[in-house]
Scaffold this motif. Structure first.
Motif, mmCIF file in Angstrom:
data_model
loop_
_atom_site.group_PDB
_atom_site.id
_atom_site.type_symbol
_atom_site.label_atom_id
_atom_site.label_comp_id
_atom_site.label_asym_id
_atom_site.label_seq_id
_atom_site.Cartn_x
_atom_site.Cartn_y
_atom_site.Cartn_z
ATOM 1 N N GLU A 303 1.098 -1.466 -30.045
ATOM 2 C CA GLU A 303 1.922 -2.550 -29.045
ATOM 3 C C GLU A 303 2.912 -3.179 -30.141
ATOM 4 N N SER A 304 2.366 -3.546 -31.527
ATOM 5 C CA SER A 304 3.455 -4.234 -32.433
ATOM 6 C C SER A 304 4.542 -3.276 -32.855
ATOM 7 N N LEU A 305 4.322 -1.956 -33.005
ATOM 8 C CA LEU A 305 5.298 -0.895 -33.207
ATOM 9 C C LEU A 305 6.327 -0.850 -32.027
ATOM 10 N N LEU A 306 5.782 -0.844 -30.921
ATOM 11 C CA LEU A 306 6.590 -0.674 -29.843
ATOM 12 C C LEU A 306 7.581 -1.762 -29.430
ATOM 13 N N GLU A 307 6.870 -2.962 -29.741
ATOM 14 C CA GLU A 307 7.570 -4.441 -29.538
ATOM 15 C C GLU A 307 8.911 -4.383 -30.655
ATOM 16 N N ALA A 308 8.399 -3.927 -31.837
ATOM 17 C CA ALA A 308 9.701 -3.869 -33.012
ATOM 18 C C ALA A 308 10.646 -2.653 -32.589
ATOM 19 N N ALA A 309 10.190 -1.628 -31.819
ATOM 20 C CA ALA A 309 11.162 -0.470 -31.473
ATOM 21 C C ALA A 309 12.223 -1.057 -30.349
ATOM 22 N N LEU A 310 11.372 -1.798 -29.402
ATOM 23 C CA LEU A 310 12.191 -2.503 -28.299
ATOM 24 C C LEU A 310 13.245 -3.425 -29.124
ATOM 25 N N GLU A 311 12.687 -4.102 -29.861
ATOM 26 C CA GLU A 311 13.787 -5.423 -30.242
ATOM 27 C C GLU A 311 14.959 -4.531 -31.110
ATOM 28 N N GLN A 312 14.771 -3.664 -31.674
ATOM 29 C CA GLN A 312 15.966 -2.936 -32.508
ATOM 30 C C GLN A 312 16.510 -1.967 -31.865
ATOM 31 N N GLY A 313 16.262 -1.815 -30.316
ATOM 32 C CA GLY A 313 16.845 -1.025 -29.349
ATOM 33 C C GLY A 313 16.606 0.610 -29.646
ATOM 34 N N CYS A 314 15.869 0.892 -30.448
ATOM 35 C CA CYS A 314 15.396 2.387 -30.572
ATOM 36 C C CYS A 314 14.536 3.041 -29.426
ATOM 37 N N VAL A 315 14.012 1.889 -28.585
ATOM 38 C CA VAL A 315 13.254 2.278 -27.598
ATOM 39 C C VAL A 315 13.829 1.509 -26.195
ATOM 40 N N SER A 316 13.836 2.171 -24.988
ATOM 41 C CA SER A 316 14.279 1.376 -24.066
ATOM 42 C C SER A 316 13.157 0.819 -23.052
ATOM 43 N N ASP A 317 12.224 1.655 -23.017
ATOM 44 C CA ASP A 317 10.992 1.423 -22.388
ATOM 45 C C ASP A 317 9.690 2.300 -22.914
ATOM 46 N N ALA A 318 8.505 1.555 -22.631
ATOM 47 C CA ALA A 318 7.556 2.320 -23.309
ATOM 48 C C ALA A 318 6.216 2.318 -22.302
ATOM 49 N N VAL A 319 5.159 3.139 -22.522
ATOM 50 C CA VAL A 319 3.975 2.858 -21.889
ATOM 51 C C VAL A 319 2.951 3.540 -22.839
#
Ligand code: FAD
Ligand code: MLT
Ligand code: ZN
Length: 474
Positions: A303-319
């Motif tokens: 979850e912390s990886l995906l949050e960081a990725a969303l913040e940095q804009g390299c992920v737009s959505d994730a499950v």
């Protein structure tokens, strides 16, 4: 009275294990046709030895009759390496009867199996003994460890555990002269000369017949979680890979990328699989986190990886998959791309590797090059981004006749793509091998000195070209 070749082979393996066209009721196509149904050869016989002594006797007999041997495992190879040519003079040596697990050594973390052992059965045997055997690929229900070693197969766990070569500690091999090399040492350190094990691995049945192997085992992870992320570009996917390495360390056991069109084919041909988050994004990524502590630790990290990725804009959505069933469904979608692509029609497959850092530029440039030269071309891109290995596949334009497309474009498309691969410092085969399919391309793209050394090795080990002639070196 001298026996014919077929009589001798029947005497060695038993009449039921020598199949020929003499019996019109016997269908040899499962051994003669490649998985992609691009080539159908004609075998003199399909010979199914039951043990190493029988392999030795078959090889000696074939050598005496100058009859070439095509070793075959599960026949799931994708480069036409394990089926006979059309001459009717080659025998297929089908290894699937040699499928026993010979030994498990828990303290040495090794398992010794016969070459015809189906990969999934090896995984299950390891699991039952409380260990992980990490090699994993879409064909695992039918491919064999002998074929995996023959091709140095990759699959979806290479980012953490390496390919088949890195998982192997020893081999038993029957040489072209019918001698047995007893190399099932299970040693992690052995510096007594040339590395014959690694020479045999990836030699695609051209240097020796692998009859058994000692493979590494690993501790089972305490938890294994899977996430699916939509990413806005290939650059973003590479950025996410960097973050995942940083945050998960050795926990990162899978990192697969899938293009929108590839996923649309899964959606079209297998609508029951319910592909998530694919329509509004050019790429999706499947990540796996294997944790030695606990599921809650793994979930927190993810979850912390995906949050960081969303913040940095390299992920737009994730499950993140809630449970094992959901995780398996996500992996099933990924593994169904090959079949969906086959159902869509004839296509050109590529199995290339490029340094990860250069993949975004490679894809952008090569996509543009192909679009310019093949109007309406549809790219089925997916693969093991964590290893820099892309299946950069080319589907005929919508509505086009696949065979006409292949006739007009296959060789040119291969040349455009392979020239680009060379320019970007890559390899024209990351994991599937050369087989017959790329045999005429190897001299163009392989270092000439390396090629000369390969030819010298082949000449030394198999001077009469008994083993899988016409493959790898032609
Ligand atoms: P075969 O197809 O029977 O043979 C392959 C080659 O190995 C031939 O050259 C053959 O002569 C040689 N060989 C076979 N057995 C022996 C032996 N005992 N001794 C010496 N040589 C031998 N590959 C990957 O790397 N990664 C993937 O993710 C992957 N996914 C796949 C998904 C699908 C749906 C399919 C159909 C294929 C996939 N493949 C993949 C390709 C294929 O499964 C692998 O190449 C596999 O390792 C082949 O194993 P096999 O037993 O079917 O070998
Ligand atoms: C995969 O990664 O799924 C395989 O290598 C098979 C393919 O290339 O189609
Ligand atoms: Zn692959």
């Amino acid at each position: 009275m001298t026996m014919t070749l077929l009589e001798q082979l029947r005497h060695i393996c038993g009449p039921a294990n020598v199949l020929t066209h003499e019996d019109p009721a016997t269908d040899l196509s499962p051994w003669e046709q490649d998985w992609r149904k691009r080539v159908t050869g004609r075998a003199l016989a399909v010979v199914r030895p039951g043990d190493t002594a029988q392999v030795v006797a078959v090889v000696k007999t074939c050598a005496a009759h100058q009859t070439p041997i095509v070793p075959q495992g599960g026949n799931t190879g994708l480069v036409v390496g394990g089926v006979p040519d059309s001459s009717g003079t080659q025998i297929v040596l089908s290894m699937t009867r040699m499928n026993a697990v010979r030994a498990i050594d828990p303290a040495n973390l090794t398992i010794t199996v016969e070459a015809g052992c189906v990969l999934q059965n090896l995984q299950v045997a390891a699991d039952k003994a409380g260990f992980l055997f990490p090699l994993s690929l879409g064909a695992e229900g039918s491919c064999t460890i002998g074929g995996n070693l023959g091709t140095n197969a990759g699959g979806t766990q290479v980012v953490r555990y390496g390919n088949t070569r890195e998982l192997c500690l020893g081999l038993e091999v029957v040489t072209a002269q019918g001698e047995i090399w007893h190399g099932l040492s299970g040693l992690r350190k052995d510096n007594t000369g040339y590395d014959l094990r690694n020479l045999m691995i990836g030699s695609e049945g051209t240097l020796g017949i692998i009859t058994a192997a000692t493979m590494k085992l690993f501790p089972q992870p305490a938890a294994q979680l899977t996430a699916w992320a939509a990413v806005p570009s290939m650059e973003a996917a590479v950025q996410l890979l960097g973050l995942a390495h940083q945050r998960l360390g050795p926990g990162l056991t899978g990192f697969e990328v899938m293009g929108q069109f590839a996923l649309s084919l899964v959606d079209k041909h297998f609508p029951q699989l319910r592909v998530p988050l694919w329509q509004g994004t050019p790429w999706c990524v499947l990540l796996e986190n294997s944790d030695s502590e606990s599921e809650s630790h793994a979930r927190g990290q993810f979850e912390s990886l995906l949050e960081a990725a969303l913040e940095q804009g390299c992920v737009s959505d994730a499950v993140v998959a809630e449970n094992l069933t959901q995780a398996k469904s996500l992996w099933h979608i990924r593994e169904s791309i090959t079949m969906a692509q086959a159902q869509e029609g004839l296509n050109i497959k590529h199995d290339i590797s490029i340094p990860v850092s250069r993949i975004p530029a490679f894809v952008a440039e090569t996509d543009a090059l192909l679009a310019q030269n093949v109007p309406g071309v549809r790219m089925v891109d997916f693969g093991h981004l964590g290893d820099g290995n892309l299946h950069y596949n080319v589907q005929a334009p919508e509505g086009a006749d696949g065979s006409v497309f292949l006739r007009d474009f296959e060789d040119r498309v291969n040349t455009w793509v392979f020239d680009q691969v060379q320019r970007f410092g890559g390899s024209i085969s990351a994991e599937h091998g050369v087989g017959e399919q790329k045999v005429h391309k190897l001299p163009i793209y392989k270092d000439p000195t390396a090629l000369a050394m390969m030819r010298a090795v082949k000449q030394a080990l198999d001077p009469h070209k008994l083993l899988n002639p016409g493959r790898v070196l032609g």
